[in-house]
Scaffold this motif. Structure first.
Motif, PDB file in Angstrom:
ATOM      1  N   THR A  85       0.843  -1.190   0.000  1.00  0.00           N
ATOM      2  CA  THR A  85       0.000   0.000   0.000  1.00  0.00           C
ATOM      3  C   THR A  85       0.883   1.247   0.000  1.00  0.00           C
ATOM      4  O   THR A  85       1.856   1.297   0.737  1.00  0.00           O
ATOM      5  CB  THR A  85      -0.875   0.039   1.273  1.00  0.00           C
ATOM      6  OG1 THR A  85      -1.213  -1.289   1.637  1.00  0.00           O
ATOM      7  CG2 THR A  85      -2.112   0.869   1.061  1.00  0.00           C
ATOM      8  N   SER A  86       0.518   2.234  -0.817  1.00  0.00           N
ATOM      9  CA  SER A  86       1.370   3.418  -0.900  1.00  0.00           C
ATOM     10  C   SER A  86       0.936   4.473   0.125  1.00  0.00           C
ATOM     11  O   SER A  86      -0.236   4.807   0.231  1.00  0.00           O
ATOM     12  CB  SER A  86       1.268   3.967  -2.327  1.00  0.00           C
ATOM     13  OG  SER A  86       1.751   5.276  -2.354  1.00  0.00           O
ATOM     14  N   HIS A  87       1.903   4.944   0.921  1.00  0.00           N
ATOM     15  CA  HIS A  87       1.659   6.032   1.883  1.00  0.00           C
ATOM     16  C   HIS A  87       2.806   7.025   1.711  1.00  0.00           C
ATOM     17  O   HIS A  87       3.781   6.996   2.459  1.00  0.00           O
ATOM     18  CB  HIS A  87       1.661   5.508   3.325  1.00  0.00           C
ATOM     19  CG  HIS A  87       0.485   4.670   3.663  1.00  0.00           C
ATOM     20  ND1 HIS A  87      -0.777   5.195   3.842  1.00  0.00           N
ATOM     21  CD2 HIS A  87       0.361   3.344   3.844  1.00  0.00           C
ATOM     22  CE1 HIS A  87      -1.622   4.221   4.126  1.00  0.00           C
ATOM     23  NE2 HIS A  87      -0.960   3.091   4.125  1.00  0.00           N
ATOM     24  N   PRO A  88       2.712   7.921   0.709  1.00  0.00           N
ATOM     25  CA  PRO A  88       3.851   8.773   0.383  1.00  0.00           C
ATOM     26  C   PRO A  88       4.285   9.685   1.530  1.00  0.00           C
ATOM     27  O   PRO A  88       5.434  10.112   1.583  1.00  0.00           O
ATOM     28  CB  PRO A  88       3.343   9.608  -0.810  1.00  0.00           C
ATOM     29  CG  PRO A  88       1.891   9.338  -0.937  1.00  0.00           C
ATOM     30  CD  PRO A  88       1.545   8.133  -0.151  1.00  0.00           C
ATOM     31  N   GLN A  95       9.567   0.395   5.276  1.00  0.00           N
ATOM     32  CA  GLN A  95      10.707   0.621   4.390  1.00  0.00           C
ATOM     33  C   GLN A  95      11.734  -0.519   4.550  1.00  0.00           C
ATOM     34  O   GLN A  95      12.242  -1.055   3.551  1.00  0.00           O
ATOM     35  CB  GLN A  95      11.335   1.959   4.784  1.00  0.00           C
ATOM     36  CG  GLN A  95      12.371   2.491   3.856  1.00  0.00           C
ATOM     37  CD  GLN A  95      12.942   3.807   4.385  1.00  0.00           C
ATOM     38  OE1 GLN A  95      12.487   4.344   5.410  1.00  0.00           O
ATOM     39  NE2 GLN A  95      13.939   4.325   3.699  1.00  0.00           N
TER      40      GLN A  95
END
Ligand SMILES: O=C(O)CCC(=O)C(=O)O
Length: 261
Positions: free
Chosen positions: A2-5, A90
């Protein structure tokens, strides 16, 4: 994944340190205000009588509070703190679920040792954990000094195999697969021992295979530290031999909260 910039990220140098040494220390990562809320909540949880509140061998001193996220909304949010989830996702390059959360109180004068150990052998032998792909976020709730039983780590020991060890259920009230002394001596002889110190809110991100432990707290200062263990979502553990209040079966993908907790 899931992208969480907007999630906080480690620098390249910090990632390299984690890969090379098996841990990276980030002073003052979580705000003092959030840590103060955690400390207030713990005051109440330590008064509860339930399996998750583990006493030292003296039968009086609280040693640990196990999986408080299961019965405290505040801890349910704290384990989703972006300052923790950002670096963990990360390092794992994966979505993550919470494997375990343990608050180690290490009370003044009475807080007992954590024998030298690696975490992964327990997860492998007792919890059917496939691979050593977990990150432990060790969050300082109190200031950690040289006197109050700081966590000690052997740099680069995560590269060693996961040693098979017997359970030691006599040294403290909490059974543990303690590491062999000859192995600790050899690994510490190569790279020494480090004991990060710092204020509340500082965090050690540690590889699940690193050799670590801590001495008794003979000081008048408490050393509370949250040990929050995150696993990669594609590395789920199987059927654990340990009770459900120790190893839960909640594989929900963790999404970050917006602070304050
Ligand atoms: O709190 C400590 O000193 C030890 C914690 C620990 O060994 C662990 O989380 O695996």
């Amino acid at each position: 994944m899931t992208s969480h910039p907007d999630l906080p990220r480690l620098s390249e140098e910090q990632c390299a340190r984690y890969r090379d040494d098996g841990f990276v220390f980030l002073p003052n990562l979580v705000s003092r205000a959030d840590i103060a809320r955690v400390r207030d909540e713990l005051d109440g949880l330590c008064r509860l009588t339930r399996d998750e509140v583990i006493l030292e061998n003296d039968g009086r001193t609280v040693r640990s509070v196990m999986n408080p996220q299961a019965f405290s909304d505040l801890f349910g949010r704290f384990v989703r703190h972006p300052a923790l989830l950002g670096p963990v996702r990360q390092l794992l390059e994966q979505d993550t679920y919470l494997f375990q959360c343990v608050i180690n109180m290490k009370r003044p004068f009475h807080g007992a040792v954590w024998q030298w150990h690696q975490d992964f052998p327990t997860y492998y032998h007792d919890d059917e954990m496939p691979e050593p792909r977990l990150v432990n976020a060790l969050v300082f709730i109190d200031e950690v000094r040289e006197f109050n039983g700081p966590l000690m780590v052997v740099p680069a020991s995560h590269r060693a195999p996961a040693y098979e060890t017997a359970v030691d259920d006599s040294t403290t009230s909490y059974p543990l697969r303690a590491a062999d002394e000859a192995v600790v001596a050899r690994l510490a002889g190569e790279r020494g021992i480090e004991a990060p110190k710092g204020g509340p809110g500082s965090v050690i991100f540690a590889h699940t295979n690193i050799v670590h432990g801590s001495g008794p707290n003979m000081s008048p200062w408490s050393r509370t530290m949250a040990s929050i263990t995150y696993n990669a979502i594609d590395n789920k553990h199987g059927r654990s031999r340990r009770p459900e209040w120790v190893v839960r079966r909640d594989f929900e993908t963790l999404e970050p909260i917006v602070p304050p907790i």
